[in-house]
Design a protein around this motif. Structure first.
Motif, PDB file in Angstrom:
ATOM      1  N   LYS A   1      -3.306  -5.198 -28.524  1.00  0.00           N
ATOM      2  CA  LYS A   1      -2.564  -4.812 -29.357  1.00  0.00           C
ATOM      3  C   LYS A   1      -2.363  -3.852 -28.083  1.00  0.00           C
ATOM      4  CE  LYS A   1      -2.824  -3.186 -33.090  1.00  0.00           C
ATOM      5  NZ  LYS A   1      -2.292  -2.718 -34.925  1.00  0.00           N
ATOM      6  N   SER A   2      -2.931  -3.351 -27.218  1.00  0.00           N
ATOM      7  CA  SER A   2      -2.526  -2.242 -25.922  1.00  0.00           C
ATOM      8  C   SER A   2      -2.073  -3.510 -25.072  1.00  0.00           C
ATOM      9  CB  SER A   2      -3.838  -1.499 -25.869  1.00  0.00           C
ATOM     10  OG  SER A   2      -4.751  -2.358 -24.820  1.00  0.00           O
ATOM     11  N   ARG A   3      -2.187  -2.595 -23.666  1.00  0.00           N
ATOM     12  CA  ARG A   3      -1.542  -2.705 -22.052  1.00  0.00           C
ATOM     13  C   ARG A   3      -2.622  -3.145 -21.935  1.00  0.00           C
ATOM     14  NH1 ARG A   3       4.191  -0.470 -21.744  1.00  0.00           N
ATOM     15  NH2 ARG A   3       3.186  -0.257 -18.673  1.00  0.00           N
ATOM     16  N   ILE A   4      -4.213  -2.804 -22.265  1.00  0.00           N
ATOM     17  CA  ILE A   4      -5.582  -3.328 -20.950  1.00  0.00           C
ATOM     18  C   ILE A   4      -5.701  -4.238 -20.423  1.00  0.00           C
ATOM     19  CG2 ILE A   4      -7.734  -2.506 -21.943  1.00  0.00           C
ATOM     20  CD1 ILE A   4      -7.257   0.314 -22.194  1.00  0.00           C
ATOM     21  N   GLY A   5      -5.704  -3.661 -19.275  1.00  0.00           N
ATOM     22  CA  GLY A   5      -6.134  -5.485 -18.498  1.00  0.00           C
ATOM     23  C   GLY A   5      -7.311  -5.410 -18.632  1.00  0.00           C
ATOM     24  N   LEU A   6      -8.555  -6.207 -20.206  1.00  0.00           N
ATOM     25  CA  LEU A   6      -9.306  -6.382 -20.205  1.00  0.00           C
ATOM     26  C   LEU A   6     -10.285  -6.866 -19.079  1.00  0.00           C
ATOM     27  CD1 LEU A   6     -11.718  -4.521 -21.427  1.00  0.00           C
ATOM     28  CD2 LEU A   6     -12.070  -6.532 -23.551  1.00  0.00           C
ATOM     29  N   GLU A   7     -10.925  -7.002 -18.657  1.00  0.00           N
ATOM     30  CA  GLU A   7     -11.861  -8.346 -17.938  1.00  0.00           C
ATOM     31  C   GLU A   7     -13.192  -8.702 -18.233  1.00  0.00           C
ATOM     32  OE1 GLU A   7     -10.887  -7.831 -13.160  1.00  0.00           O
ATOM     33  OE2 GLU A   7      -8.843  -7.138 -13.689  1.00  0.00           O
ATOM     34  N   GLU A   8     -13.927  -7.483 -18.459  1.00  0.00           N
ATOM     35  CA  GLU A   8     -14.734  -7.738 -18.768  1.00  0.00           C
ATOM     36  C   GLU A   8     -15.555  -6.691 -20.033  1.00  0.00           C
ATOM     37  OE1 GLU A   8     -18.187  -6.869 -15.460  1.00  0.00           O
ATOM     38  OE2 GLU A   8     -19.082  -5.313 -16.796  1.00  0.00           O
ATOM     39  N   LEU A   9     -16.472  -7.587 -20.867  1.00  0.00           N
ATOM     40  CA  LEU A   9     -16.482  -7.016 -22.422  1.00  0.00           C
ATOM     41  C   LEU A   9     -18.413  -7.213 -22.086  1.00  0.00           C
ATOM     42  CD1 LEU A   9     -15.501  -5.662 -24.475  1.00  0.00           C
ATOM     43  CD2 LEU A   9     -14.988  -8.149 -26.169  1.00  0.00           C
ATOM     44  N   ARG A  10     -19.290  -5.993 -22.347  1.00  0.00           N
ATOM     45  CA  ARG A  10     -20.656  -6.796 -22.707  1.00  0.00           C
ATOM     46  C   ARG A  10     -20.805  -5.636 -24.077  1.00  0.00           C
ATOM     47  NH1 ARG A  10     -22.310  -7.226 -16.572  1.00  0.00           N
ATOM     48  NH2 ARG A  10     -23.893  -6.832 -17.193  1.00  0.00           N
ATOM     49  N   LEU A  11     -21.671  -7.017 -24.375  1.00  0.00           N
ATOM     50  CA  LEU A  11     -21.726  -6.462 -26.269  1.00  0.00           C
ATOM     51  C   LEU A  11     -23.342  -6.289 -26.314  1.00  0.00           C
ATOM     52  CD1 LEU A  11     -18.608  -7.846 -27.887  1.00  0.00           C
ATOM     53  CD2 LEU A  11     -18.927  -5.681 -26.788  1.00  0.00           C
ATOM     54  N   LYS A  12     -23.793  -5.152 -27.478  1.00  0.00           N
ATOM     55  CA  LYS A  12     -25.675  -5.471 -27.514  1.00  0.00           C
ATOM     56  C   LYS A  12     -25.488  -5.059 -28.684  1.00  0.00           C
ATOM     57  CE  LYS A  12     -30.013  -4.302 -25.724  1.00  0.00           C
ATOM     58  NZ  LYS A  12     -30.781  -3.456 -24.420  1.00  0.00           N
ATOM     59  N   ARG A  13     -26.480  -5.684 -29.796  1.00  0.00           N
ATOM     60  CA  ARG A  13     -26.305  -5.534 -31.313  1.00  0.00           C
ATOM     61  C   ARG A  13     -25.300  -5.676 -31.989  1.00  0.00           C
ATOM     62  NH1 ARG A  13     -31.020  -3.162 -29.629  1.00  0.00           N
ATOM     63  NH2 ARG A  13     -30.122  -1.511 -29.084  1.00  0.00           N
ATOM     64  N   MET A  14     -24.152  -6.459 -31.401  1.00  0.00           N
ATOM     65  CA  MET A  14     -22.623  -6.235 -32.177  1.00  0.00           C
ATOM     66  C   MET A  14     -22.345  -7.398 -32.952  1.00  0.00           C
ATOM     67  SD  MET A  14     -20.845  -3.766 -30.657  1.00  0.00           S
ATOM     68  CE  MET A  14     -19.667  -3.454 -31.565  1.00  0.00           C
ATOM     69  N   VAL A  15     -21.747  -7.349 -33.957  1.00  0.00           N
ATOM     70  CA  VAL A  15     -20.951  -8.629 -34.779  1.00  0.00           C
ATOM     71  C   VAL A  15     -20.305  -9.270 -34.098  1.00  0.00           C
ATOM     72  CG1 VAL A  15     -21.049  -9.528 -37.256  1.00  0.00           C
ATOM     73  CG2 VAL A  15     -22.642  -7.962 -37.265  1.00  0.00           C
ATOM     74  N   VAL A  16     -20.151 -10.781 -33.864  1.00  0.00           N
ATOM     75  CA  VAL A  16     -19.265 -11.038 -33.069  1.00  0.00           C
ATOM     76  C   VAL A  16     -18.690 -11.785 -33.838  1.00  0.00           C
ATOM     77  CG1 VAL A  16     -18.854 -12.051 -30.948  1.00  0.00           C
ATOM     78  CG2 VAL A  16     -19.955 -10.145 -31.302  1.00  0.00           C
ATOM     79  N   SER A  17     -17.742 -12.216 -33.908  1.00  0.00           N
ATOM     80  CA  SER A  17     -17.488 -13.657 -34.932  1.00  0.00           C
ATOM     81  C   SER A  17     -16.578 -14.061 -34.105  1.00  0.00           C
ATOM     82  CB  SER A  17     -16.460 -13.055 -36.181  1.00  0.00           C
ATOM     83  OG  SER A  17     -14.762 -11.660 -35.533  1.00  0.00           O
ATOM     84  N   ASP A  18     -16.400 -15.603 -35.173  1.00  0.00           N
ATOM     85  CA  ASP A  18     -15.628 -16.534 -34.154  1.00  0.00           C
ATOM     86  C   ASP A  18     -14.209 -16.172 -33.827  1.00  0.00           C
ATOM     87  OD1 ASP A  18     -16.871 -19.674 -34.767  1.00  0.00           O
ATOM     88  OD2 ASP A  18     -17.754 -18.303 -33.538  1.00  0.00           O
ATOM     89  N   ASP A  19     -13.642 -15.413 -34.810  1.00  0.00           N
ATOM     90  CA  ASP A  19     -12.273 -14.783 -34.623  1.00  0.00           C
ATOM     91  C   ASP A  19     -12.348 -14.064 -33.257  1.00  0.00           C
ATOM     92  OD1 ASP A  19     -11.664 -14.895 -38.150  1.00  0.00           O
ATOM     93  OD2 ASP A  19     -11.018 -16.448 -36.197  1.00  0.00           O
TER      94      ASP A  19
END
Lengths: 376, 579
Positions: free
Chosen positions: B99-117
């Motif tokens: 929703k924001s104007r952040i230009g995300l380029e990289e996402l690193r996740l550990k021990r999180m619940v990630v859905s297909d959505d």
């Protein structure tokens, strides 16, 4: 009544304390009280009363042939062994093998809780159910009263013990978790269990007998992903190793005193005789010291006959470890069935194979050439 | 000259050279001006506990955010101690960022619940998205992975490590468009299902920048050979299936092409392996700095030893314990550059075959002077061995010892292992992470409190005698950030003595200890900056139990507390009580 039970108890203890249940010879001849193969585990008779209680409780728990996991809770709480007689007794070999192969993977580890918690209906230790069942089957035939009396005496004592049988297959904890996550969550240990395990453990330590076989949730601290993957890889490697394709059945062959093991593809042989010749060739150099480079015709002849004596005579027997982890004498079952169930081969000295040896000698005397022949 | 006389751009430029999160955090606290400059120029943010802050506040403070690292569940979730739906959902983060104007380029996740959505939303919301790294996550299927492949036009990195992924065999790999030529790193070793091998070959062929490729189990050896032909520039290779007949033509081709891959520095996988084929690997062993054979149970001790003998430049080794003490001796005499060693149990529940013992560790410590990171699963350990290791190695940053029997004493002396671990902390002044096991009394905690001054993370199980143990640690370890305890006799007295301490730490986990509900309530009340969570999974909430469950004297099964700026989380399941 007591002597057979004690023998049985001993064997159950040894089966609990070592992952491979090396107890019973399944040759349809009824329960044999054998202390197999120099297992030092049988000296675990010295284990605390707690362990023996544990074993007997599990023995009882497993005493209902044909019971699936949902029934465990009832057999557990009430020991309504009246059911024991009602359940159909399985024909021994084929279905047992079939059952074991399917249930093996469901064996659970690491639920740290008292036996009273089995009310949760979780299917634990299924593999063990069927393993033990094989001899319980014999026992039930002979004396259905004895487990009951033992059970009533020992069971209450177990409720404080949060110890579960060790399992043979790694990754099991994780595989169950994957299948039944909801159930696993219910089985998480509670505070009281935690401290009582500690107490159990501590008390065991003060008596000098470590609760080495206690397994708890989350111990050892390995990610389930890792244990699951390892288990899957091990399974595949047994089948695939060395040759592409699903047809090959590679098993390790070890020989007492040999510096390294070999592997054979059982599918390349069609009879026990072929296997035995192959093994002879493979291991001749170990039995005879150096061979090959200095071999002359005369020496070869000599080595052949001597090897024959060694393998076919009374000095060595060939045993195998089946899917349940039991060590069996090679040659009893049809070849095809043998291939399906054999996981590992071991050539051992007859003197080590107490209990196996007499039959090996008998057989070899009876049938010089076809030691491994089966009914043909 | 005072830095405040520089224009902001100059200060910002100086800050560009400050890359570590810790340093940037420190810089931002110097003064308002620096806080402002720092926050506008910050591109990489690390959040060690996703519940310590909200995505909205993150976005507000760092509008220039490009790379976000998030960790969810507590570490003990790795060992089945935390229910799956406890929390750690990434969706709210992605939604807020989208929703924001952040230009995300990289996402690193550990021990999180990630859905297909979440993955789909991620793939469609950030046109410059380049890098996705998921470690020990769950909740998604290959459909989500397909969305990433299909929609992230400039994707450079797709790195899936040890995730539980439901495999729909939906040909996710074929979803990479033909126009995608930017891949630098592709790791799908944890996926279990089939993939389209031809698609994989074409993908690798059109990815000239590909440096890291880790295959899953279904990729056979002949495909591997073809892939290596296309990508001889690989630096990091994870082999899937490595099974063939050594006399086959395919195998000869593989041997030839491996000789050309002289950039490979990191090797892993061998999920299925025929030991007789390992000789083809020897030519690249000379240059390896990282070797991970911890997922290769098909290799026996001697196979491993033979391989390791060629790896003279190895810096990191992850291996199964079937290498044995002798094999570790070979490692010790060959791998003089070794910095990190991890020895995993091949059969964690089999106490019979003691594959590695204290001997192996002593040999390694004697032979590898640069050793600074250890994870060692073994069947037994002695004080004497640990004392020797402490003499040999004084550079440990991470020391994790797991004796498979959780309360095993020194088998030679029958003593607890207090002295051994004491020696380790005394001589390794830079120690940041420590995991204990074996029979341990309060004494070991006295040593830790006295000597482990740089310690940041401590994991304890089945140890100690009394509250004193925990107090020694809380009082002595000034840099402590994460403390996780299970099955120890630590109770309310230890928990409540220094409540302010927890504000200096990221989190505290205590399970199956002797902490009461009342104490937890007290702590929660007195420390509003802490979230105190009780995980209570008993589903048998009959009426008596309900009453009991509000009795302050009840021993709490699992307690997890963490500092936070945003109060209670709203997504906790029923059985998690937020006090």
């Amino acid at each position: 009544m007591s002597p057979p039970l004690l023998g049985v108890e001993e064997e159950v203890q040894s089966s609990v304390s070592s992952p491979s249940v090396e107890c019973i010879s399944e040759n349809g001849m009824g329960l044999k009280e054998r202390n197999y193969l120099g297992l030092s585990d049988c000296s675990s008779v010295d284990s605390s009363g707690v362990s023996s209680n544990l074993n007997l409780a599990t023995e009882l728990r497993l005493g209902l042939p044909g019971s699936q996991s949902p029934e465990r809770e009832t057999e557990f709480c009430l020991l309504n062994l009246g059911k024991l007689d009602e359940k159909p007794l399985f024909p021994l070999l084929p279905s047992k093998d079939g059952i074991c192969s399917s249930s093996q993977k469901n064996v659970v580890t690491g639920n740290k809780r008292g036996f009273s918690d089995t009310m949760d209906g979780f299917s634990e230790v299924k593999g063990y159910v069927y393993t033990e069942k094989s001899w319980m089957f014999h026992e039930a035939g002979s004396d259905s009263e004895s487990p009951q009396s033992v059970g009533h005496g020992k069971y209450p004592g177990n409720s404080g013990v949060n110890v579960i049988l060790s399992t043979r297959s790694p990754g099991v904890q994780a595989s169950v978790k994957q299948d039944e996550p909801a159930n696993v969550l219910q089985e998480q240990p509670r505070a009281t269990n935690g401290t009582s395990l500690k107490q159990t453990v501590i008390s065991n330590n003060t008596t000098g007998a470590p609760a080495a076989k206690a397994q708890v949730v989350g111990w050892p601290p390995i990610r389930p992903f890792r244990t699951k993957t390892l288990a899957a890889s091990s399974k595949n490697n047994d089948e695939v190793d060395g040759k592409p394709g699903p047809g090959a059945v590679f098993v390790k062959v070890s020989m007492d005193g040999a510096p390294y093991l070999r592997k054979v593809d059982l599918r390349t042989y069609s009879t026990y005789q072929e296997l035995s010749s192959a093994l002879e060739k493979m291991f001749s150099c170990f039995t005879l010291g150096q061979c090959g480079s200095h071999g002359t015709a005369g020496k070869e002849i000599l080595s052949e006959s001597r090897l024959k004596d060694l393998l076919h005579g009374s000095e060595y027997v060939v045993t195998y470890k089946d899917k349940d982890g039991d060590w069996m004498l090679v040659g009893d079952v049809p070849w095809e069935m043998f291939i399906e169930t054999c996981k590992r081969l071991k050539i051992m000295k007859s003197s080590d194979a107490i209990g196996l040896a007499p039959r090996a000698v008998e057989k070899s005397k009876a049938n010089n050439k076809k030691e491994f022949g089966y009914g043909c | 000259m005072n830095m405040n006389y520089f224009p902001d751009e100059v200060v910002e430029h100086v800050f560009d050279f400050i890359t570590s999160h810790k340093d940037r955090n420190s810089v931002s606290l110097v003064c308002k001006s620096w806080y402002k400059i720092e926050r506008y120029s910050r591109q990489r943010v690390f959040i060690g506990n996703c519940y310590s802050i909200t995505p909205q506040r993150l976005i507000a403070r760092f509008p220039g955010l490009k790379s976000l690292t998030l960790k969810g569940k507590p570490h003990f979730a790795d060992f089945n101690l935390v229910p799956h739906d406890w929390g750690g959902f990434v969706y709210p983060w992605i939604k807020a960022l989208a929703k924001s104007r952040i230009g995300l380029e990289e996402l690193r996740l550990k021990r999180m619940v990630v859905s297909d959505d979440s993955l789909e939303l991620l793939s469609k919301s950030f046109p410059n998205f380049k890098s996705l790294v998921l470690v020990s996550c769950e909740g998604f299927t290959t459909d989500g992975v397909a969305a990433i492949a299909a929609n992230c036009r400039f994707l450079r990195e797709l790195d899936l490590q040890e995730n539980e992924v439901e495999d729909h065999r939906g040909h996710w790999l074929s979803c990479f468009p033909e126009s995608c030529t930017s891949l630098v790193s592709l790791n799908f070793a944890c996926l279990k299902g089939e993939i389209n091998l031809a698609s994989l070959e074409r993908l690798v062929a059109r990815s000239p920048n590909l440096k890291s490729l880790r295959l899953n189990r279904v990729v056979p050896l002949d495909t591997l050979q073809k892939l290596l032909m296309r990508a001889p520039q690989l630096v990091d290779l994870g082999i899937g299936s490595y099974v063939d007949d050594p006399s086959s033509e395919v195998f000869s081709k593989l041997k030839a092409v491996i000789q050309l891959c002289n950039s490979i520095r990191s090797l892993s996988g061998f999920l299925e392996v025929a030991p007789c084929c390992m000789s083809a690997i020897y030519p690249i062993c000379e240059n390896l700095t990282f070797l991970n054979l911890s997922y290769a149970p098909g290799l026996q001790g001697n196979d491993l030893t033979k391989l390791v003998q060629h790896c003279r430049k190895l810096q990191r080794l992850w291996i199964l314990d079937c290498i044995g003490d002798k094999g570790l001796g070979v490692v010790a005499s060959t791998c003089k550059e070794l910095q990190e060693l991890r020895v995993f149990p091949s059969d964690p529940f089999d106490a019979e075959n003691a594959a590695v013992t204290e001997e192996g560790l002593v040999l390694i410590s004697a032979g590898c002077p640069k050793l600074n990171s250890l994870l060692y699963f073994c069947h037994q350990m002695t004080n004497a061995a640990l004392i020797t290791v402490a003499k040999n190695c004084t550079n440990f940053i991470r020391f994790r010892l797991c004796i498979l029997d959780p309360v095993k004493a020194d088998p030679v002396t029958n003593q607890p292992l207090d002295e051994g671990f004491g020696a380790i902390v005394r001589s390794n002044k830079s120690l940041k992470r420590l995991s204990l096991s074996g029979l341990l009394t309060d004494q070991v905690f006295l040593y830790i409190g006295m000597y482990a001054k740089k310690l940041e993370m401590l994991s304890i199980a089945f140890a100690g005698d009394s509250n004193k143990g925990m107090l020694y640690v809380l009082n002595g370890c000034k840099k402590l950030r994460k403390l996780e305890i299970r099955d120890c006799p630590f109770g309310d007295v230890a928990l409540l003595q220094d409540m302010g301490k927890y504000e200096t730490m990221r989190s505290l986990w205590m399970s199956s200890c002797e902490v009461t509900l009342g104490a937890c309530k007290t702590l929660a009340k007195k420390m509003p900056s802490l979230n105190v969570e009780i995980i209570n999974e008993s589903e048998k909430l009959e009426s008596e139990q309900l009453e009991l469950s509000f009795d302050d004297r009840l021993l709490v099964d699992k307690m997890y507390l963490y500092r936070t700026l945003v109060g209670d989380r709203k997504d906790a399941p029923e059985y998690v009580w937020l006090l």
